[in-house]
Motif scaffolding. Structure first.
Motif, mmCIF file in Angstrom:
data_model
loop_
_atom_site.group_PDB
_atom_site.id
_atom_site.type_symbol
_atom_site.label_atom_id
_atom_site.label_comp_id
_atom_site.label_asym_id
_atom_site.label_seq_id
_atom_site.Cartn_x
_atom_site.Cartn_y
_atom_site.Cartn_z
ATOM 1 N N VAL A 12 66.896 39.060 42.718
ATOM 2 C CA VAL A 12 65.648 38.584 43.312
ATOM 3 C C VAL A 12 65.017 37.562 42.381
ATOM 4 O O VAL A 12 64.781 37.852 41.207
ATOM 5 N N ARG A 13 64.770 36.374 42.898
ATOM 6 C CA ARG A 13 64.140 35.310 42.110
ATOM 7 C C ARG A 13 62.811 34.918 42.750
ATOM 8 O O ARG A 13 62.710 34.847 43.964
ATOM 9 N N HIS A 36 66.354 49.645 41.731
ATOM 10 C CA HIS A 36 65.620 48.392 41.598
ATOM 11 C C HIS A 36 65.114 48.299 40.160
ATOM 12 O O HIS A 36 64.363 49.163 39.709
ATOM 13 N N ARG A 38 63.118 46.026 37.281
ATOM 14 C CA ARG A 38 62.222 44.899 37.046
ATOM 15 C C ARG A 38 61.829 44.801 35.575
ATOM 16 O O ARG A 38 61.048 43.933 35.208
#
Length: 54
Positions: A12-13, A36, A38
């Motif tokens: 994810v960008r 996920h 981050r």
């Protein structure tokens, strides 16, 4: 789609910068986990994208 730790994943960008990674664990054709990440420290280890192929 990218390969994360030997399995399928999604990079994810946001504005060209890596914001997170979703890694999927697949066993016997079934998704058994989705993770996920981050954490900026862990994301700094992602140096190069590898396309997922079938």
């Amino acid at each position: 789609m990218v390969q994360i730790n030997g399995g399928p994943g999604l990079l994810v960008r946001i504005d060209g910068e890596i914001d997170g990674v979703v890694a999927v664990n697949v066993e016997n054709g079934y998704v058994t986990g989705a993770y996920h990440v981050r954490n900026p420290e862990k994301l700094s280890r992602i140096g190069q994208e590898t396309a997922v192929s079938r």
